[in-house]
Design a protein around this motif. Sequence first.
Motif, PDB file in Angstrom:
ATOM      1  N   ASN A   1      56.247  69.208  68.253  1.00 22.98           N
ATOM      2  CA  ASN A   1      56.773  68.010  67.600  1.00 22.98           C
ATOM      3  C   ASN A   1      57.645  67.188  68.537  1.00 22.98           C
ATOM      4  O   ASN A   1      57.647  65.951  68.474  1.00 22.98           O
ATOM      5  N   ALA A   2      58.388  67.858  69.409  1.00 23.41           N
ATOM      6  CA  ALA A   2      59.204  67.129  70.388  1.00 23.41           C
ATOM      7  C   ALA A   2      58.311  66.307  71.314  1.00 23.41           C
ATOM      8  O   ALA A   2      58.627  65.161  71.648  1.00 23.41           O
ATOM      9  N   PHE A   3      57.198  66.903  71.709  1.00 24.82           N
ATOM     10  CA  PHE A   3      56.241  66.190  72.557  1.00 24.82           C
ATOM     11  C   PHE A   3      55.638  64.994  71.824  1.00 24.82           C
ATOM     12  O   PHE A   3      55.570  63.879  72.368  1.00 24.82           O
TER      13      PHE A   3
ATOM     14  N   ILE B   1      64.363  65.835  75.533  1.00 27.13           N
ATOM     15  CA  ILE B   1      65.353  65.050  74.797  1.00 27.13           C
ATOM     16  C   ILE B   1      65.323  65.373  73.304  1.00 27.13           C
ATOM     17  O   ILE B   1      66.357  65.435  72.641  1.00 27.13           O
ATOM     18  N   TYR B   2      64.116  65.605  72.780  1.00 28.31           N
ATOM     19  CA  TYR B   2      63.954  65.788  71.336  1.00 28.31           C
ATOM     20  C   TYR B   2      64.050  67.245  70.889  1.00 28.31           C
ATOM     21  O   TYR B   2      64.081  67.507  69.680  1.00 28.31           O
ATOM     22  N   LEU B   3      64.063  68.182  71.815  1.00 26.21           N
ATOM     23  CA  LEU B   3      64.031  69.598  71.453  1.00 26.21           C
ATOM     24  C   LEU B   3      65.136  69.986  70.473  1.00 26.21           C
ATOM     25  O   LEU B   3      64.874  70.568  69.415  1.00 26.21           O
ATOM     26  N   PHE B   4      66.364  69.657  70.833  1.00 22.53           N
ATOM     27  CA  PHE B   4      67.499  70.133  70.037  1.00 22.53           C
ATOM     28  C   PHE B   4      67.667  69.385  68.715  1.00 22.53           C
ATOM     29  O   PHE B   4      67.937  70.031  67.686  1.00 22.53           O
ATOM     30  N   PRO B   5      67.496  68.052  68.672  1.00 22.89           N
ATOM     31  CA  PRO B   5      67.554  67.384  67.368  1.00 22.89           C
ATOM     32  C   PRO B   5      66.499  67.913  66.395  1.00 22.89           C
ATOM     33  O   PRO B   5      66.792  68.107  65.214  1.00 22.89           O
ATOM     34  N   ILE B   6      65.287  68.163  66.889  1.00 22.69           N
ATOM     35  CA  ILE B   6      64.226  68.685  66.023  1.00 22.69           C
ATOM     36  C   ILE B   6      64.516  70.123  65.625  1.00 22.69           C
ATOM     37  O   ILE B   6      64.286  70.532  64.479  1.00 22.69           O
ATOM     38  N   MET B   7      65.032  70.915  66.561  1.00 26.01           N
ATOM     39  CA  MET B   7      65.317  72.321  66.304  1.00 26.01           C
ATOM     40  C   MET B   7      66.308  72.497  65.158  1.00 26.01           C
ATOM     41  O   MET B   7      66.146  73.378  64.307  1.00 26.01           O
TER      42      MET B   7
ATOM     43  N   LEU C   1      51.969  64.459  88.900  1.00 27.23           N
ATOM     44  CA  LEU C   1      53.222  65.212  88.811  1.00 27.23           C
ATOM     45  C   LEU C   1      54.334  64.356  88.214  1.00 27.23           C
ATOM     46  O   LEU C   1      55.125  64.837  87.389  1.00 27.23           O
ATOM     47  N   ALA C   2      54.394  63.090  88.611  1.00 25.14           N
ATOM     48  CA  ALA C   2      55.415  62.181  88.084  1.00 25.14           C
ATOM     49  C   ALA C   2      55.261  62.019  86.570  1.00 25.14           C
ATOM     50  O   ALA C   2      56.255  62.013  85.822  1.00 25.14           O
ATOM     51  N   ILE C   3      54.006  61.900  86.118  1.00 23.10           N
ATOM     52  CA  ILE C   3      53.748  61.796  84.676  1.00 23.10           C
ATOM     53  C   ILE C   3      54.164  63.087  83.974  1.00 23.10           C
ATOM     54  O   ILE C   3      54.766  63.060  82.893  1.00 23.10           O
ATOM     55  N   GLY C   4      53.850  64.216  84.614  1.00 22.96           N
ATOM     56  CA  GLY C   4      54.226  65.510  84.045  1.00 22.96           C
ATOM     57  C   GLY C   4      55.735  65.663  83.914  1.00 22.96           C
ATOM     58  O   GLY C   4      56.239  66.142  82.886  1.00 22.96           O
ATOM     59  N   ILE C   5      56.465  65.255  84.939  1.00 21.11           N
ATOM     60  CA  ILE C   5      57.930  65.337  84.910  1.00 21.11           C
ATOM     61  C   ILE C   5      58.503  64.404  83.844  1.00 21.11           C
ATOM     62  O   ILE C   5      59.461  64.751  83.135  1.00 21.11           O
ATOM     63  N   LEU C   6      57.903  63.216  83.709  1.00 23.24           N
ATOM     64  CA  LEU C   6      58.358  62.263  82.696  1.00 23.24           C
ATOM     65  C   LEU C   6      58.155  62.820  81.287  1.00 23.24           C
ATOM     66  O   LEU C   6      59.044  62.730  80.435  1.00 23.24           O
TER      67      LEU C   6
ATOM     68  N   LEU D   1      56.143  60.558  72.271  1.00 20.32           N
ATOM     69  CA  LEU D   1      55.047  59.600  72.443  1.00 20.32           C
ATOM     70  C   LEU D   1      54.998  58.564  71.319  1.00 20.32           C
ATOM     71  O   LEU D   1      54.577  57.427  71.536  1.00 20.32           O
ATOM     72  N   MET D   2      55.439  58.970  70.131  1.00 17.20           N
ATOM     73  CA  MET D   2      55.348  58.106  68.963  1.00 17.20           C
ATOM     74  C   MET D   2      56.302  56.914  69.033  1.00 17.20           C
ATOM     75  O   MET D   2      56.016  55.845  68.500  1.00 17.20           O
ATOM     76  N   ASN D   3      57.446  57.118  69.661  1.00 19.74           N
ATOM     77  CA  ASN D   3      58.444  56.044  69.725  1.00 19.74           C
ATOM     78  C   ASN D   3      58.922  55.901  71.169  1.00 19.74           C
ATOM     79  O   ASN D   3      60.024  56.334  71.526  1.00 19.74           O
ATOM     80  N   PRO D   4      58.091  55.271  72.031  1.00 16.80           N
ATOM     81  CA  PRO D   4      58.432  55.168  73.456  1.00 16.80           C
ATOM     82  C   PRO D   4      59.721  54.394  73.727  1.00 16.80           C
ATOM     83  O   PRO D   4      60.434  54.689  74.682  1.00 16.80           O
ATOM     84  N   VAL D   5      60.029  53.401  72.885  1.00 21.03           N
ATOM     85  CA  VAL D   5      61.251  52.619  73.074  1.00 21.03           C
ATOM     86  C   VAL D   5      62.481  53.517  72.900  1.00 21.03           C
ATOM     87  O   VAL D   5      63.407  53.504  73.721  1.00 21.03           O
ATOM     88  N   LEU D   6      62.477  54.311  71.829  1.00 21.16           N
ATOM     89  CA  LEU D   6      63.582  55.237  71.592  1.00 21.16           C
ATOM     90  C   LEU D   6      63.647  56.284  72.697  1.00 21.16           C
ATOM     91  O   LEU D   6      64.741  56.632  73.163  1.00 21.16           O
ATOM     92  N   THR D   7      62.495  56.768  73.121  1.00 23.56           N
ATOM     93  CA  THR D   7      62.447  57.786  74.171  1.00 23.56           C
ATOM     94  C   THR D   7      63.067  57.270  75.462  1.00 23.56           C
ATOM     95  O   THR D   7      63.868  57.966  76.097  1.00 23.56           O
ATOM     96  N   VAL D   8      62.713  56.061  75.851  1.00 23.90           N
ATOM     97  CA  VAL D   8      63.285  55.464  77.061  1.00 23.90           C
ATOM     98  C   VAL D   8      64.787  55.291  76.908  1.00 23.90           C
ATOM     99  O   VAL D   8      65.564  55.578  77.839  1.00 23.90           O
ATOM    100  N   LEU D   9      65.234  54.852  75.734  1.00 20.05           N
ATOM    101  CA  LEU D   9      66.660  54.668  75.477  1.00 20.05           C
ATOM    102  C   LEU D   9      67.405  55.992  75.595  1.00 20.05           C
ATOM    103  O   LEU D   9      68.480  56.068  76.211  1.00 20.05           O
ATOM    104  N   LEU D  10      66.833  57.048  75.023  1.00 20.28           N
ATOM    105  CA  LEU D  10      67.461  58.368  75.090  1.00 20.28           C
ATOM    106  C   LEU D  10      67.515  58.891  76.524  1.00 20.28           C
ATOM    107  O   LEU D  10      68.504  59.505  76.942  1.00 20.28           O
ATOM    108  N   LEU D  11      66.457  58.635  77.279  1.00 23.28           N
ATOM    109  CA  LEU D  11      66.447  59.048  78.692  1.00 23.28           C
ATOM    110  C   LEU D  11      67.525  58.315  79.485  1.00 23.28           C
ATOM    111  O   LEU D  11      68.184  58.907  80.357  1.00 23.28           O
TER     112      LEU D  11
END
Length: 202
Positions: free
Chosen positions: A140-142, A121-127, A109-114, A146-156
């Motif tokens: 694509n947001a998903f 985070i990426y939904l609206f920029p991609i949209m 569940l924790a992985i799913g929530i993450l 995964l493709m850029n985990p460093v950026l993803t963590v920063l955005l979170l």
Amino acid sequence: MNSLNNRLYSALDTIVDLFLLNLLWVIASLPLVTFFPATAAMSGVVRNRILQKETDGILKSFLKMFKENFKQSLTISIFWILLAVFLFIDYRLIYPGTSVVQLILSIILAIGILLFSSTSIYLFPIMVHFELSWKHVIRNAFLFSLMNPVLTVLLLIIVGAGIALLYFYPVTILFIGSFTAYTIYYLCQMWFNQLLNMKVTD
């Protein structure tokens, strides 16, 4: 001196526009069901500002983006709310618990929530940046998360900090939305440019 004055004026102009944009976003989000369309509109205005494609005023641009992204963002919001409710129900069913099975389910569940949070985070920029169907926006947001985990963590972290500020200092609602959206899209645009350069090089 003139160059410094021009940059100062440009910075002040951007700050004022972001305050106005944030006000429009708050007002448009008040019905709650329009939160996704309002956020998509805000992201679209921010995109045009960063890419220097802004030809209309903030109000006109916001209304235009709201209309353009309304159907797609509303469709995604329905799917996203159902998914969030599903995760919340799972959370309520699993906790509290101390068995091995519940521990394993808690990790899943924790992985799913993450993944849910990272994709969000990426939904609206991609949209607003790509012309895609709502299903491909989510896919694509998903993938981007995964493709850029460093950026993803920063955005979170950025979004988490924004939520924390809003929680402890409610007055920040006057600016937190648009400034967060601006920062997120700016970083995403850098990532989009890198992907484009990689594609051109290949």
